[in-house]
Write an enzyme that holds these catalytic residues in place. Structure first.
Site, PDB file in Angstrom:
ATOM      1  N   ASP A 156     -15.321  22.320 -43.143  1.00  0.00           N
ATOM      2  CA  ASP A 156     -16.372  21.373 -42.762  1.00  0.00           C
ATOM      3  C   ASP A 156     -16.547  20.305 -43.834  1.00  0.00           C
ATOM      4  O   ASP A 156     -16.258  20.541 -45.019  1.00  0.00           O
ATOM      5  CB  ASP A 156     -17.697  22.108 -42.548  1.00  0.00           C
ATOM      6  CG  ASP A 156     -17.652  23.033 -41.343  1.00  0.00           C
ATOM      7  OD1 ASP A 156     -16.869  22.764 -40.428  1.00  0.00           O
ATOM      8  OD2 ASP A 156     -18.408  24.034 -41.344  1.00  0.00           O
ATOM      9  N   TYR A 184     -14.556  33.022 -49.165  1.00  0.00           N
ATOM     10  CA  TYR A 184     -15.569  31.977 -49.292  1.00  0.00           C
ATOM     11  C   TYR A 184     -16.699  32.446 -50.201  1.00  0.00           C
ATOM     12  O   TYR A 184     -16.942  33.646 -50.357  1.00  0.00           O
ATOM     13  CB  TYR A 184     -16.170  31.626 -47.927  1.00  0.00           C
ATOM     14  CG  TYR A 184     -15.203  31.048 -46.923  1.00  0.00           C
ATOM     15  CD1 TYR A 184     -14.984  29.677 -46.857  1.00  0.00           C
ATOM     16  CD2 TYR A 184     -14.514  31.882 -46.042  1.00  0.00           C
ATOM     17  CE1 TYR A 184     -14.109  29.137 -45.927  1.00  0.00           C
ATOM     18  CE2 TYR A 184     -13.631  31.351 -45.111  1.00  0.00           C
ATOM     19  CZ  TYR A 184     -13.433  29.983 -45.056  1.00  0.00           C
ATOM     20  OH  TYR A 184     -12.553  29.459 -44.142  1.00  0.00           O
ATOM     21  N   ASP A 198     -26.337  24.066 -41.036  1.00  0.00           N
ATOM     22  CA  ASP A 198     -26.206  23.743 -42.464  1.00  0.00           C
ATOM     23  C   ASP A 198     -27.268  22.704 -42.813  1.00  0.00           C
ATOM     24  O   ASP A 198     -28.065  22.300 -41.960  1.00  0.00           O
ATOM     25  CB  ASP A 198     -24.792  23.264 -42.809  1.00  0.00           C
ATOM     26  CG  ASP A 198     -24.364  22.022 -42.016  1.00  0.00           C
ATOM     27  OD1 ASP A 198     -25.250  21.263 -41.568  1.00  0.00           O
ATOM     28  OD2 ASP A 198     -23.150  21.811 -41.847  1.00  0.00           O
ATOM     29  N   ARG A 298     -21.155  29.595 -41.206  1.00  0.00           N
ATOM     30  CA  ARG A 298     -22.476  29.103 -40.770  1.00  0.00           C
ATOM     31  C   ARG A 298     -23.103  30.047 -39.752  1.00  0.00           C
ATOM     32  O   ARG A 298     -24.303  30.348 -39.801  1.00  0.00           O
ATOM     33  CB  ARG A 298     -22.337  27.703 -40.159  1.00  0.00           C
ATOM     34  CG  ARG A 298     -22.091  26.597 -41.160  1.00  0.00           C
ATOM     35  CD  ARG A 298     -21.951  25.259 -40.451  1.00  0.00           C
ATOM     36  NE  ARG A 298     -20.707  25.172 -39.682  1.00  0.00           N
ATOM     37  CZ  ARG A 298     -20.519  24.357 -38.646  1.00  0.00           C
ATOM     38  NH1 ARG A 298     -21.515  23.582 -38.229  1.00  0.00           N
ATOM     39  NH2 ARG A 298     -19.358  24.315 -38.031  1.00  0.00           N
TER      40      ARG A 298
END
Length: 354
Positions: A156, A184, A198, A298
């Site tokens: 993203d 991550y 987000d 997310r």
């Protein structure tokens, strides 16, 4: 000589041959020019061939034909090909790439993955031209000489970290990286949820968070490990009925209206970090995730917030590893040059050979 009397030119040609001889006449440069002054009809009449026999006339008037049909003074055939200049050898083409394969970059904040691909392609195109290669422009129907660059898994715009890039033949290997393991590090804020899940989106829901403790977070994480069902964010590049969902979301459509269904993903490891990327504690915290392809961090953060009877939004995301590529070995933005890119590709190729 009945045929030759049909044309004065043929009669004159017959006279010269009777005085000089046909072989001598055709051998000299002056006579070649003289013969060349006659038309196709005259010569065909003299030699007794049909006027339609164009190939005969062509052979007679070409330098190769003159030599092939004549003999030298010793009476041997003359090979015209030996007199011709030797053909020049084909100059080898300059390759489009110095190396082909894979390397990793550290994607900058607010760059799309496709932005990175386009930027790297521009670097490699300029390098190819500086070496004398002729890369074709992207978008043309003939894609034979285009510089091929692709990425191995979308990040993203608000995410940073490892983005695997394929160059040339390396683009054929990228599919395995799309589905492969990734690591991550994400930052989470409790208390609200946004439309994009987000910090970029507008707040769509708020919820209390005072009751949440580090212990309660730790206890809920095992529910999100292994193979789990996950609803992708409405703001994503996934397609629904042939349309990208984020384009439909921008028109005001919700996940319910789009009919987004849950799908199975796999989370291999999930651990709690007491602080986010900025060093803040509750209501902020961090998570470390190792997962398979297709997992949306997310969505994972959203689901954790709901499991805690609260709401949660992801505030930052860093991809720390993708397959064998780590953040420490990824090229930062200020080192994106042709020399560094090809050196990184060579290093990966060498490592594979060992």
């Amino acid at each position: 000589m009945r045929k030759s009397m049909r044309c004065p030119g043929v009669a004159l040609l017959s006279f010269m041959i009777s005085r000089c001889g046909a072989a001598t006449l055709r051998h000299t440069d002056a006579s070649t020019s003289f013969i060349g002054s006659f038309g196709r009809t005259d010569l065909c009449n003299f030699w007794g061939v049909p006027i339609k026999a164009k190939s005969c006339y062509t052979r007679m008037m070409s330098s190769e034909g003159e030599d092939a049909l004549t003999r030298d003074h010793a009476g041997e055939k003359t090979d015209s090909r030996s007199k011709m200049a030797a053909p020049t050898e084909n100059v080898p083409q300059v390759p489009l790439y110095r190396s082909e394969g894979l390397f990793a970059v550290d994607k900058p904040l607010e760059w799309t993955s496709q932005d990175v691909v386009s930027y790297c392609r521009g670097i490699l195109e300029r390098d190819a031209r500086s070496r004398g290669a002729k890369p074709a422009k992207l978008g043309r129907r003939r894609r034979k000489n285009t510089i091929k660059v692709g990425h191995g898994g979308t990040l993203d715009p608000l995410a940073t970290g490892v983005l695997v890039i394929g160059v040339g033949k390396g683009t054929k290997e990228l599919q395995g990286y799309l589905n492969g393991s990734k690591k991550y590090r994400a930052s989470v804020m409790l208390g609200h949820e946004t439309e994009t899940l987000d910090r970029e989106g507008n707040i769509t829901r708020t919820a209390p968070f005072e009751h949440v403790t580090m212990e309660s977070i730790e206890m809920c994480l095992p529910a999100f490990t292994g193979k789990i069902m996950q609803i992708p964010p409405v703001y994503s590049a996934l397609k629904k009925d042939g349309k990208k969902m984020y384009e439909e979301a921008r028109k005001g459509k919700t996940a319910e209206e789009l009919g987004i269904k849950a799908r199975q993903v796999e989370v291999y490891k999930l651990n709690l970090l007491p602080e986010d990327e900025e060093g803040q504690g509750l209501p902020c915290f961090g998570i470390g995730v190792e997962c398979g392809g297709g997992t949306y961090i997310r969505s994972l953060v959203r689901d954790i917030g709901q499991k805690l009877d609260s709401a949660a939004t992801m505030t930052s995301l860093v991809r720390t590893k993708q397959a064998q590529f780590t953040l420490d070995g990824a090229l930062p933005r200020d080192e994106w040059t042709a020399d560094n890119i090809f050196a990184a590709i060579d290093a990966v190729n060498l490592e594979r050979e060992e």
